[in-house]
Design an enzyme around this catalytic site. Structure first.
Site, PDB file in Angstrom:
ATOM      1  N   GLU A 312       0.791  -1.225   0.000  1.00  0.00           N
ATOM      2  CA  GLU A 312       0.000   0.000   0.000  1.00  0.00           C
ATOM      3  C   GLU A 312       0.822   1.272   0.000  1.00  0.00           C
ATOM      4  O   GLU A 312       0.459   2.266   0.661  1.00  0.00           O
ATOM      5  CB  GLU A 312      -0.923  -0.007   1.212  1.00  0.00           C
ATOM      6  CG  GLU A 312      -0.229   0.010   2.583  1.00  0.00           C
ATOM      7  CD  GLU A 312       0.107  -1.352   3.141  1.00  0.00           C
ATOM      8  OE1 GLU A 312       0.361  -1.458   4.356  1.00  0.00           O
ATOM      9  OE2 GLU A 312       0.104  -2.336   2.380  1.00  0.00           O
ATOM     10  N   HIS A 336      -8.196  -3.792  -1.354  1.00  0.00           N
ATOM     11  CA  HIS A 336      -7.480  -3.915  -0.081  1.00  0.00           C
ATOM     12  C   HIS A 336      -6.410  -2.839   0.047  1.00  0.00           C
ATOM     13  O   HIS A 336      -6.342  -2.133   1.066  1.00  0.00           O
ATOM     14  CB  HIS A 336      -6.844  -5.307   0.017  1.00  0.00           C
ATOM     15  CG  HIS A 336      -6.133  -5.544   1.304  1.00  0.00           C
ATOM     16  ND1 HIS A 336      -6.747  -6.096   2.403  1.00  0.00           N
ATOM     17  CD2 HIS A 336      -4.846  -5.296   1.690  1.00  0.00           C
ATOM     18  CE1 HIS A 336      -5.888  -6.177   3.407  1.00  0.00           C
ATOM     19  NE2 HIS A 336      -4.716  -5.700   2.987  1.00  0.00           N
ATOM     20  N   HIS A 340      -6.131   0.710   2.607  1.00  0.00           N
ATOM     21  CA  HIS A 340      -5.030   1.117   3.482  1.00  0.00           C
ATOM     22  C   HIS A 340      -4.853   2.639   3.497  1.00  0.00           C
ATOM     23  O   HIS A 340      -4.219   3.177   4.417  1.00  0.00           O
ATOM     24  CB  HIS A 340      -3.722   0.475   3.033  1.00  0.00           C
ATOM     25  CG  HIS A 340      -3.449  -0.854   3.658  1.00  0.00           C
ATOM     26  ND1 HIS A 340      -3.338  -1.021   5.018  1.00  0.00           N
ATOM     27  CD2 HIS A 340      -3.235  -2.079   3.105  1.00  0.00           C
ATOM     28  CE1 HIS A 340      -3.067  -2.288   5.286  1.00  0.00           C
ATOM     29  NE2 HIS A 340      -3.006  -2.960   4.145  1.00  0.00           N
ATOM     30  N   GLU A 359      -3.999  -4.163   9.200  1.00  0.00           N
ATOM     31  CA  GLU A 359      -4.490  -5.176   8.280  1.00  0.00           C
ATOM     32  C   GLU A 359      -5.918  -5.632   8.585  1.00  0.00           C
ATOM     33  O   GLU A 359      -6.691  -5.928   7.672  1.00  0.00           O
ATOM     34  CB  GLU A 359      -3.545  -6.377   8.272  1.00  0.00           C
ATOM     35  CG  GLU A 359      -2.138  -6.052   7.811  1.00  0.00           C
ATOM     36  CD  GLU A 359      -2.064  -5.527   6.381  1.00  0.00           C
ATOM     37  OE1 GLU A 359      -3.094  -5.557   5.664  1.00  0.00           O
ATOM     38  OE2 GLU A 359      -0.981  -5.087   5.980  1.00  0.00           O
ATOM     39  N   ASP A 415       8.401 -10.014  10.306  1.00  0.00           N
ATOM     40  CA  ASP A 415       7.858 -10.636   9.097  1.00  0.00           C
ATOM     41  C   ASP A 415       7.134 -11.938   9.412  1.00  0.00           C
ATOM     42  O   ASP A 415       6.526 -12.538   8.533  1.00  0.00           O
ATOM     43  CB  ASP A 415       8.978 -10.929   8.091  1.00  0.00           C
ATOM     44  CG  ASP A 415       9.444  -9.673   7.364  1.00  0.00           C
ATOM     45  OD1 ASP A 415       8.649  -8.724   7.255  1.00  0.00           O
ATOM     46  OD2 ASP A 415      10.601  -9.637   6.923  1.00  0.00           O
ATOM     47  N   TYR A 423      -5.031 -10.149   9.709  1.00  0.00           N
ATOM     48  CA  TYR A 423      -5.982  -9.837   8.647  1.00  0.00           C
ATOM     49  C   TYR A 423      -7.391 -10.303   9.023  1.00  0.00           C
ATOM     50  O   TYR A 423      -8.327  -9.508   9.115  1.00  0.00           O
ATOM     51  CB  TYR A 423      -5.577 -10.519   7.340  1.00  0.00           C
ATOM     52  CG  TYR A 423      -4.352  -9.976   6.662  1.00  0.00           C
ATOM     53  CD1 TYR A 423      -4.444  -9.076   5.607  1.00  0.00           C
ATOM     54  CD2 TYR A 423      -3.079 -10.390   7.043  1.00  0.00           C
ATOM     55  CE1 TYR A 423      -3.319  -8.584   4.962  1.00  0.00           C
ATOM     56  CE2 TYR A 423      -1.945  -9.912   6.416  1.00  0.00           C
ATOM     57  CZ  TYR A 423      -2.069  -9.010   5.371  1.00  0.00           C
ATOM     58  OH  TYR A 423      -0.952  -8.531   4.750  1.00  0.00           O
TER      59      TYR A 423
END
Length: 651
Positions: A312, A336, A340, A359, A415, A423
């Site tokens: 994003e 999506h 953002h 998210e 990560d 999400y």
């Protein structure tokens, strides 16, 4: 960013951010206070301040207000060289050091701007590298200068940059470079305070070979001449993970006055047709949540090696070409990334322990855009697919990673957060509140939240306080704070979560069950109009054990092996692997060599490494694919193969 399952779109179907604070700084980020805790239950919140475990920066002492880059793109050496000038606000008047985040940077010189405008050298120390955090850069700043300039060069192996040979691009003539800064990879191409707690404006002067177009997450000019000399300005304050750059053989085609597509010439027409509904998406989001505040919304289609579905980056969403399949079946990825612009870019999580604030809210907003444009069935199917995946993941996922607000120390590598949690569980929580209060109440609440915290970075504790004051206490008898806290601080999904159903999927289930029971494939009239979502649901529900005859029959009827649709491929190929359907192997190799998007390829690698033969095949394919993979993808595949080899050695 969408790295887990991208909710599918219309025609069908994958890291990377309380009352107004009077103490908010010019950077738009509230300094840490004892009440700001994103990782503990409310009763302990007063005892802990916000701490970013994945940054060496000290935002309580000094905060970056502006970054000015002057860089040269060197495709031959695969490096960026030049300077980064940081405009600083010193909060601690006794501070004598500036600490920055770096990873694999060659720091050549550090200077401070004096009162007379002259640049004076500063002493600095670069620590040994931490595997995850990189190297802390400590700069001696006894006079707390307003500007510090660092001269440096990136490494050819920078984790946040990918350099592609011409052969790895669509056009095969011009090299390509692009960045991926989320979660903490901006430090690999800019020395800076790499934490979402800090927001800053930026400018950039970039030089490159004249045959390449350079773009950034800034004010790209659709009419800019391709001359190898480019200047950019980002006037809205952003966190470091939203800094982005790309360079290659790129052309522009408009969709509307404020939106369009950048892509290689061979891809531009296909991409523009695929993303034709973007202006409608912007208008829908504005109707629900207020004005789009980033001026332009353009999209850059990257080579297939891009490790995520989308990123994003403000004003310029980076998108994988794997969503361009000719029927708009995967364009909710754009919904999506656009969402953002409100949840994530406008209101940002303070640390990666609060990733759901970016998210989860974005996935909810995406679903509202999908429903408005494409109908309730499309939204229901997307939710069902996401939540089925969450259910599978939660069977084995560490409960500590199932909390929306993570405890300190839970996440070693940012990560590595759970996509199902940040999400899907986050979006599910938003739907829970929507159902309890009704859209006539919840929509204005969420719009007010975006307005209230615009251009700020906040922890879960601030969201919780704002929620309590403006929704829970304002409309009593609907939801209790105990129920809110179960969503935020406990693993799993609460028992009173809204049920997820889909009439279209019920019909798919009947067709699949009939085939399993009778071995007779359904009539083509039953499946001719299925969306990608329906095909995904069909494949996901197939038995784990299938005969070669059954797999051949499915392949003959539906051409799953060799499908150009990555969402189907990522589900079909692991099924063929676990059933030793070797006929799919050649197409599996082509797929893994062509696509670098982690979400699409990792399920197949994970399936392959479970047997000695599959592991050997995975290593063979990976050796060929690795040169075109992004460093983030390479690291993921390396880890899976290494773990499998470790297990094989023990046996």
């Amino acid at each position: 960013m969408r790295s887990s399952l991208i909710a599918l779109s219309v025609a069908s179907v994958l890291l990377a951010g309380c009352p107004n604070d009077k103490t908010t700084t010019d950077a738009g980020t509230a300094p840490a206070t004892p009440a700001d805790s994103a990782a503990v239950k409310p009763d302990a919140a007063t005892a802990e301040k916000v701490v970013d475990e994945h940054s060496y920066a000290q935002p309580e002492k000094v905060q970056t207000q502006d970054v000015a880059l002057d860089l040269a793109v060197n495709f031959d050496k695969k490096i960026l060289t030049g300077t980064a000038t940081l405009g600083l606000q010193w909060l601690d008047k006794s501070a004598t050091e500036l600490t920055l985040d770096t990873r694999d940077l060659d720091i050549q010189k550090v200077e401070a701007e004096g009162a007379n405008g002259a640049w004076e050298p500063l002493k600095f120390k670069l620590d040994a590298a931490d595997k995850i955090l990189g190297s802390k850069l400590t700069i001696e700043t006894p006079n707390r200068p307003a500007k510090v300039r660092i001269t440096y060069a990136t490494s050819p192996n920078a984790s946040g940059l990918q350099w592609l040979e011409p052969s790895m691009t669509e056009g095969k003539k011009t090299p390509f470079m692009f960045s991926q800064s989320q979660q903490i990879h901006a430090r690999s191409w800019v020395p800076l305070q790499d934490t979402p707690m800090i927001r800053f404006t930026y400018t950039a002067h970039i030089t490159s070979p004249k045959d390449t177009m350079v773009l950034m997450s800034a004010d790209n000019d659709p009419k800019a001449a391709r001359d190898g000399d480019y200047s950019f300005k980002m006037p809205q304050k952003i966190p470091s993970y939203l800094m982005a750059i790309a360079a290659g053989d790129l052309v522009f085609k408009p969709i509307s006055e404020r939106s369009g597509v950048w892509a290689e010439p061979a891809m531009i027409d296909k991409a523009t047709a695929e993303f034709a509904d973007t202006e409608k998406m912007i208008a829908t989001a504005e109707k629900l949540y207020g004005k789009y505040r980033w001026d332009r919304y353009d999209m850059l289609v990257l080579p297939p090696s891009f490790p995520y579905g989308g990123m994003e980056n403000p004003r310029l969403t980076f998108a994988t070409p794997t969503v361009i399949v000719g029927d708009k079946s995967l364009v909710s990825l754009i919904a999506h990334e656009l969402a953002h612009s409100w949840s994530g870019n406008l209101v940002t999580f303070a640390t990666d322990k609060d990733a759901w604030l970016n998210e989860g809210l974005t996935t909810y907003v995406q679903s509202r855009i999908t429903e408005d444009l494409y109908g309730i069935d499309a939204k229901d199917m997307e939710n069902k697919i996401d939540r089925d995946e969450l259910e599978k993941e939660y069977k084995t996922l560490d409960p500590a990673l199932q909390r929306l607000s993570l405890k300190p120390g839970t996440l070693a590598d940012p990560d590595g957060s759970s996509s199902a949690t940040v999400y899907t569980k986050g979006a599910w929580f938003m739907q829970y509140l929507e159902n309890a209060y009704g859209r006539e109440v919840f929509d204005p609440f969420l719009r007010g939240y975006f307005d209230h915290f615009a251009f700020q970075s906040i922890p879960t504790a601030k969201f919780r306080a704002y929620l309590q004051e403006n929704l829970i206490d304002k409309y009593p008898g609907k939801v209790t704070m105990a129920q809110v806290d179960q969503w935020l601080f406990e693993p799993g999904i609460p028992a009173d979560a809204p049920k997820t159903t889909s009439a279209k999927f019920d019909a798919v289930d009947k067709v699949r069950t009939a085939w399993v029971d009778t071995k007779k494939l359904p009539a083509k009239t039953e499946t001719a109009k299925w969306s990608t979502q329906e095909w995904v649901h069909f494949v996901e529900g197939l038995p784990d054990t299938l005969s070669e005859e059954q797999l051949k029959a499915l392949d003959a009827a539906y051409k799953f092996t060799g499908t150009p649709n990555g969402e189907i491929a990522m589900r079909w190929y692991p099924l063929t692997v676990q059933n030793n359907y070797l006929a799919a192997r050649p197409e599996i190799a082509k797929f893994l060599e062509r696509v670098g998007r982690r979400k699409l390829i990792m399920p197949t690698y994970n399936a392959l490494v479970k047997t000695p033969d599959g592991l050997a095949f995975a290593k063979e394919v990976f050796a060929k694919a690795k040169p075109s993979y992004h460093p983030i993808t390479t690291g993921s595949v390396d880890a899976v193969i290494a773990e499998a080899e470790k297990g094989a050695t023990k046996q």
